[in-house]
Write a protein that holds these residues in place. Structure first.
Motif, PDB file in Angstrom:
ATOM      1  N   LEU A   1       0.842  -1.186   0.000  1.00  0.00           N
ATOM      2  CA  LEU A   1       0.000   0.000   0.000  1.00  0.00           C
ATOM      3  C   LEU A   1       0.881   1.242   0.000  1.00  0.00           C
ATOM      4  O   LEU A   1       2.055   1.165   0.355  1.00  0.00           O
ATOM      5  N   VAL A   2       0.320   2.362  -0.400  1.00  0.00           N
ATOM      6  CA  VAL A   2       1.055   3.624  -0.364  1.00  0.00           C
ATOM      7  C   VAL A   2       0.359   4.559   0.612  1.00  0.00           C
ATOM      8  O   VAL A   2      -0.859   4.759   0.543  1.00  0.00           O
ATOM      9  N   TYR A   3       1.129   5.113   1.526  1.00  0.00           N
ATOM     10  CA  TYR A   3       0.581   6.050   2.509  1.00  0.00           C
ATOM     11  C   TYR A   3       1.316   7.378   2.373  1.00  0.00           C
ATOM     12  O   TYR A   3       2.544   7.411   2.262  1.00  0.00           O
ATOM     13  N   ILE A   4       0.569   8.465   2.364  1.00  0.00           N
ATOM     14  CA  ILE A   4       1.172   9.798   2.291  1.00  0.00           C
ATOM     15  C   ILE A   4       1.241  10.372   3.701  1.00  0.00           C
ATOM     16  O   ILE A   4       0.218  10.490   4.383  1.00  0.00           O
ATOM     17  N   VAL A   5       2.438  10.681   4.143  1.00  0.00           N
ATOM     18  CA  VAL A   5       2.666  11.160   5.501  1.00  0.00           C
ATOM     19  C   VAL A   5       1.936  12.473   5.748  1.00  0.00           C
ATOM     20  O   VAL A   5       1.945  13.372   4.922  1.00  0.00           O
ATOM     21  N   ARG A   6       1.286  12.551   6.930  1.00  0.00           N
ATOM     22  CA  ARG A   6       0.590  13.759   7.327  1.00  0.00           C
ATOM     23  C   ARG A   6       1.380  14.473   8.422  1.00  0.00           C
ATOM     24  O   ARG A   6       2.245  13.878   9.065  1.00  0.00           O
ATOM     25  N   LYS A   7       1.060  15.716   8.663  1.00  0.00           N
ATOM     26  CA  LYS A   7       1.725  16.486   9.695  1.00  0.00           C
ATOM     27  C   LYS A   7       1.497  15.829  11.058  1.00  0.00           C
ATOM     28  O   LYS A   7       0.372  15.488  11.412  1.00  0.00           O
ATOM     29  N   GLY A   8       2.586  15.630  11.796  1.00  0.00           N
ATOM     30  CA  GLY A   8       2.482  15.040  13.126  1.00  0.00           C
ATOM     31  C   GLY A   8       2.625  13.530  13.153  1.00  0.00           C
ATOM     32  O   GLY A   8       2.674  12.923  14.223  1.00  0.00           O
ATOM     33  N   ASP A   9       2.691  12.898  11.975  1.00  0.00           N
ATOM     34  CA  ASP A   9       2.839  11.438  11.920  1.00  0.00           C
ATOM     35  C   ASP A   9       4.191  10.997  12.454  1.00  0.00           C
ATOM     36  O   ASP A   9       5.201  11.699  12.299  1.00  0.00           O
ATOM     37  N   THR A  10       4.225   9.815  13.047  1.00  0.00           N
ATOM     38  CA  THR A  10       5.476   9.140  13.372  1.00  0.00           C
ATOM     39  C   THR A  10       5.411   7.768  12.733  1.00  0.00           C
ATOM     40  O   THR A  10       4.312   7.250  12.461  1.00  0.00           O
ATOM     41  N   LEU A  11       6.551   7.172  12.498  1.00  0.00           N
ATOM     42  CA  LEU A  11       6.582   5.859  11.855  1.00  0.00           C
ATOM     43  C   LEU A  11       5.882   4.816  12.723  1.00  0.00           C
ATOM     44  O   LEU A  11       5.201   3.926  12.218  1.00  0.00           O
ATOM     45  N   GLY A  12       6.053   4.938  14.043  1.00  0.00           N
ATOM     46  CA  GLY A  12       5.400   3.992  14.958  1.00  0.00           C
ATOM     47  C   GLY A  12       3.884   4.061  14.862  1.00  0.00           C
ATOM     48  O   GLY A  12       3.192   3.039  14.868  1.00  0.00           O
ATOM     49  N   GLU A  13       3.349   5.280  14.760  1.00  0.00           N
ATOM     50  CA  GLU A  13       1.901   5.459  14.657  1.00  0.00           C
ATOM     51  C   GLU A  13       1.370   4.935  13.317  1.00  0.00           C
ATOM     52  O   GLU A  13       0.306   4.309  13.262  1.00  0.00           O
ATOM     53  N   ILE A  14       2.115   5.193  12.253  1.00  0.00           N
ATOM     54  CA  ILE A  14       1.691   4.704  10.935  1.00  0.00           C
ATOM     55  C   ILE A  14       1.659   3.182  10.930  1.00  0.00           C
ATOM     56  O   ILE A  14       0.736   2.552  10.420  1.00  0.00           O
TER      57      ILE A  14
ATOM     58  N   ILE B   1       3.748   0.730   2.336  1.00  0.00           N
ATOM     59  CA  ILE B   1       3.440  -0.158   3.462  1.00  0.00           C
ATOM     60  C   ILE B   1       3.503  -1.578   2.903  1.00  0.00           C
ATOM     61  O   ILE B   1       2.648  -1.976   2.111  1.00  0.00           O
ATOM     62  N   PRO B   2       4.539  -2.339   3.247  1.00  0.00           N
ATOM     63  CA  PRO B   2       4.741  -3.648   2.601  1.00  0.00           C
ATOM     64  C   PRO B   2       3.694  -4.684   2.973  1.00  0.00           C
ATOM     65  O   PRO B   2       3.195  -4.712   4.104  1.00  0.00           O
ATOM     66  N   ALA B   3       3.333  -5.488   1.987  1.00  0.00           N
ATOM     67  CA  ALA B   3       2.401  -6.585   2.216  1.00  0.00           C
ATOM     68  C   ALA B   3       3.051  -7.611   3.129  1.00  0.00           C
ATOM     69  O   ALA B   3       4.274  -7.682   3.247  1.00  0.00           O
ATOM     70  N   ARG B   4       2.234  -8.408   3.770  1.00  0.00           N
ATOM     71  CA  ARG B   4       2.758  -9.429   4.680  1.00  0.00           C
ATOM     72  C   ARG B   4       3.732 -10.363   3.978  1.00  0.00           C
ATOM     73  O   ARG B   4       4.720 -10.795   4.539  1.00  0.00           O
TER      74      ARG B   4
END
Length: 258
Positions: free
Chosen positions: A60-73, A104-107
């Motif tokens: 999947l592709v995710y576009i980072v938003r303001k305030g994001d952290t990698l852990g939260e994503i 976001i890598p597939a399983r």
């Protein structure tokens, strides 16, 4: 590998230790995931409702938003931060910018390098990760601390996958092998003050519940070097929770320690 590649094993941790492998981090209850604040938890719920769902068989592709952290994503997509870091070859997982596109890598592709053909990825994903025997690991291991083992390794456990060694407050914690510190802090759930060390390309070790951290991220350490003092942060009594991971898979430390 550049400084902070596996920051926030994390990851391991404790991951596996390279930009092209996935890690450490079930190294812990939720291995190497940053504990969100109450405010961020509310934001996370909104993200989950709008754009996140457990990643399955397709990237999947995710576009980072303001305030994001990698852990939260990672939490949002029900995956691990180190899989995302590895797939996107992030130099520093702590530095992501609004508007940045993350895969976001597939399983099925969590152990893929993120480079090369789709055929190569599929082939690498189809093979289970098998850690080499101690003699073939290419690493001279030593015990990180002396003490009684109060928790044994369980590969099927839903919590931390390693061993716990009882000891005394302030007891010296040593690096189990030479390597580079890729995490030193206390922002990871269930680990207290944690250190993660990368050894060669595939191995990571994690040292949790410390009282004092004596090394910083990016610092090279030698086998047997004191890196922390024993404590009981996020634990009921003084102890070291210790993990070894190979390409992201937790392995029994007792099969490697002499």
């Amino acid at each position: 590998m550049k400084k902070g590649t596996w920051h926030a094993l994390v990851l391991g941790v404790l991951c596996a230790g390279t930009v092209s492998c996935s890690v450490l981090p079930d190294i812990l209850v939720k291995p190497f995931e940053t504990a969100p604040t109450a405010q961020k938890k509310q934001l996370l719920k909104k993200k989950q409702a709008k754009s996140c769902y457990p990643v399955r068989d397709k990237d999947l592709v995710y576009i980072v938003r303001k305030g994001d952290t990698l852990g939260e994503i990672a939490e949002c997509f029900k995956t691990r931060w180190y899989y995302i870091s590895s797939r996107n070859k992030l130099r520093n997982p702590n530095v992501i910018k609004p508007g940045q596109k993350l895969i976001i890598p597939a399983r099925s592709s969590k152990v893929a390098t993120g480079a090369g053909s789709g055929k190569a990825k599929k082939k690498s994903a189809s093979k289970p990760v098998r850690a080499p025997a101690r003699a073939k690991s290419g690493i001279a291991w030593v015990w990180p601390v002396e003490g009684k083992i109060i928790r044994k390794f369980s590969p099927k456990g839903s919590g931390k996958q390693g061993i716990s060694i009882a000891g005394k407050m302030g007891q010296k914690i040593k690096s189990a092998a030479s390597g580079k510190v890729v995490y030193s802090g206390e922002g990871l759930v269930g680990y207290g003050r944690l250190i993660i060390v990368q050894h060669k390309k595939e191995f990571l070790t994690a040292y949790a519940h410390n009282d004092r951290l004596l090394v910083k991220e990016g610092q090279s350490v030698k086998k047997g070097q004191t890196i922390a003092h024993m404590g009981k942060t996020a634990a009921q009594s003084p102890r070291l929770h210790f993990e070894i991971r190979y390409k992201g898979k937790a392995v029994n430390p007792l099969k490697y320690l002499p």
